[in-house]
Design an enzyme around this catalytic site. Structure first.
Site, mmCIF file in Angstrom:
data_model
loop_
_atom_site.group_PDB
_atom_site.id
_atom_site.type_symbol
_atom_site.label_atom_id
_atom_site.label_comp_id
_atom_site.label_asym_id
_atom_site.label_seq_id
_atom_site.Cartn_x
_atom_site.Cartn_y
_atom_site.Cartn_z
ATOM 1 N N GLU A 1 -6.704 -5.511 4.154
ATOM 2 C CA GLU A 1 -6.461 -6.874 3.160
ATOM 3 C C GLU A 1 -7.917 -6.879 2.363
ATOM 4 O O GLU A 1 -8.360 -8.246 2.006
ATOM 5 C CB GLU A 1 -6.347 -8.220 4.060
ATOM 6 C CG GLU A 1 -4.622 -8.251 4.385
ATOM 7 C CD GLU A 1 -4.325 -9.649 4.655
ATOM 8 O OE1 GLU A 1 -4.475 -10.507 3.934
ATOM 9 O OE2 GLU A 1 -3.804 -9.929 5.668
ATOM 10 N N GLY B 1 -23.287 -1.872 28.416
ATOM 11 C CA GLY B 1 -23.728 -0.482 28.798
ATOM 12 C C GLY B 1 -22.612 0.482 29.025
ATOM 13 O O GLY B 1 -21.758 0.621 28.173
ATOM 14 N N THR C 1 0.923 -1.085 -0.142
ATOM 15 C CA THR C 1 -0.021 -0.158 -0.014
ATOM 16 C C THR C 1 0.913 1.095 0.152
ATOM 17 O O THR C 1 2.021 1.329 0.663
ATOM 18 C CB THR C 1 -0.985 0.230 1.213
ATOM 19 O OG1 THR C 1 -1.686 -1.261 1.180
ATOM 20 C CG2 THR C 1 -2.031 1.239 1.148
ATOM 21 N N ILE D 1 -24.760 -4.510 25.199
ATOM 22 C CA ILE D 1 -25.077 -5.310 26.562
ATOM 23 C C ILE D 1 -24.132 -4.862 27.747
ATOM 24 O O ILE D 1 -24.736 -4.751 28.771
ATOM 25 C CB ILE D 1 -24.536 -6.589 26.258
ATOM 26 C CG1 ILE D 1 -25.386 -7.364 25.094
ATOM 27 C CG2 ILE D 1 -24.599 -7.541 27.466
ATOM 28 C CD1 ILE D 1 -26.921 -7.786 25.748
ATOM 29 N N THR E 1 -11.088 -4.071 1.141
ATOM 30 C CA THR E 1 -12.382 -3.706 1.881
ATOM 31 C C THR E 1 -13.605 -4.458 1.753
ATOM 32 O O THR E 1 -13.503 -5.283 0.695
ATOM 33 C CB THR E 1 -12.505 -2.186 1.347
ATOM 34 O OG1 THR E 1 -12.945 -2.245 -0.051
ATOM 35 C CG2 THR E 1 -11.413 -1.314 1.677
ATOM 36 N N ALA F 1 -1.901 4.281 -3.743
ATOM 37 C CA ALA F 1 -1.950 3.070 -4.418
ATOM 38 C C ALA F 1 -2.272 1.895 -3.263
ATOM 39 O O ALA F 1 -1.510 1.921 -2.348
ATOM 40 C CB ALA F 1 -0.801 2.513 -5.342
#
Length: 390
Positions: A372, A348, A133, A346, A374, A137
């Protein structure tokens, strides 16, 4: 929720079950206790990495000839999944160390390159990265700007890379770089070249300040007239990007296993918390809304696991698996993100505290829909398998 219960119905043999149980025990006893502090301090625990190496985890899908375990990608996925339940940063360290560090050398290297690099990589004594990457690019090979020209028997590299995992640890030996080495019929010729850490002109820039995966080593890299021997070419000249795409297909299976582990870790934590948390005089787990949430989380884990197991088995059988790998990564990445969100709900207010694993999973899991390939790339791969173009 036991490993035995969780693995029921996915047709593992005894050896695979023993591996999964061993890794999960290691994850609970060694990895989990250090996860919060490693995340808080943004520190990769190399002692734990060393222990993972001693267990043979970095060598699982490689032949014994180079110090591997003679296993397959299903075995690697089981190990990654087991660790990701409690610490995604260490799981991605293992995944990238195998898929992006050692596998390119194993698949495309010369015998001399394999003998030189693989034993230490497979033992967890050294690591390597893969520099694909760039700021402009990634999946778009045509936009690659890093160049490598031959001069006096050496490759001279110039350019930059970003988001490179395992590129700057104390035990990182090299990064394999994709670079433009010429043109072929008007198109960029992209090759892969091994650049050892410490090479003059090769700079590992300061690590990123990330949302998640804080204990994972990730850096931008700069190449300014960095010179390496011509023999550091990895694979055939001009096939660098094509070779990497095949590596990426395999890596998607491993990332899917990681995402499944993350989704399972969220489920385990949420079930435990719901059973212990009292709300209006009764356990939270007795509330139908919480039960339905946990049931959906369980379904996601099961579906994600079946998807990556299927892709891994196709790969290990030598059959085409690119579409199935894309499906596995798509399904499991969304499962991890959805389960992290639901687990946090769950919990909170406690779910917003980093000392709880679900908070780390909430921050960590988003990258599973990005790294790796999207979600959109996976959808594109699947669409093309349907014959859709344009």
């Amino acid at each position: 929720m036991s490993a035995q219960t969780e693995l029921t119905g996915v047709d593992l043999n005894e050896e695979q079950r023993e591996l999964a149980a061993m890794v999960r025990e290691f994850a609970d006893e060694v990895v989990a206790p250090q996860a919060y502090e490693a995340d808080r301090t943004h520190t990769l625990n190399l002692d734990v990495v060393r222990q993972m190496g001693e267990m043979g985890l970095f060598g699982l899908p490689f032949s014994e000839e180079y110090g591997g375990q003679g296993g397959d990608y299903l075995a690697l996925g089981l190990a990654i999944e087991g660790i990701a339940r409690v610490d995604q940063s260490l799981a991605i360290t293992l995944e990238a160390g195998v898929s992006l560090g050692a596998m390119p050398v194993y698949r495309f290297g010369t015998e001399e390159q394999k003998q030189e690099h693989l034993p230490a990589l497979l033992a967890g004594e050294a690591m390597a990265g893969f520099g694909l990457t760039e700021p402009e690019a990634g999946s778009d090979a045509g936009a690659t700007r890093t160049t490598a020209r031959l001069e006096g028997g050496e490759w001279v590299l110039n350019g930059s890379k970003q988001f490179i995992t395992n590129s700057g640890t104390a035990i990182t030996r090299f990064v394999t770089m994709t670079a433009v080495t010429g043109e072929n019929e008007g198109r960029k010729e992209i090759s892969t070249i091994i650049v050892p850490n410490g090479t003059p002109g090769f700079t590992v820039e300061p690590p990123y300040d990330k949302v998640g995966w804080n204990a994972s080593d990730t850096h931008p890299l700069t190449l300014a007239d960095a010179r390496v021997p011509e023999t550091n070419l990895l694979g055939e000249r001009g096939l660098g990007f094509k070779n990497f795409l095949s590596i990426l297909d395999e890596g998607r299976i491993a990332i899917a296993a990681l995402a499944t582990g993350a989704a399972e870790g969220c489920l385990e934590a949420a079930v435990d918390y719901a059973n212990k948390r009292t709300v209006f005089g009764a356990a939270l787990s007795t509330r139908q809304n919480a039960q339905f949430t946990l049931a959906r989380m369980r379904a996601r884990v099961h579906t994600a696991r079946l998807a990556w197991h299927h892709a891994a088995r196709l790969r290990d059988a030598g059959r085409p698996f690119a579409e199935e790998a894309a499906i596995a990564k798509l399904v499991s990445g969304e499962a991890a993100m959805d389960n992290a969100r639901d687990a946090t709900q769950i919990f909170g207010g406690n779910g917003f505290m980093n000392e709880y694993s679900v908070a780390r999973h909430y921050r960590d899991s988003k990258i599973l829909e990005i790294g790796e390939g999207t979600t959109e790339v996976q959808l594109l791969v699947i669409a093309r398998s349907l014959g859709l173009v344009g």
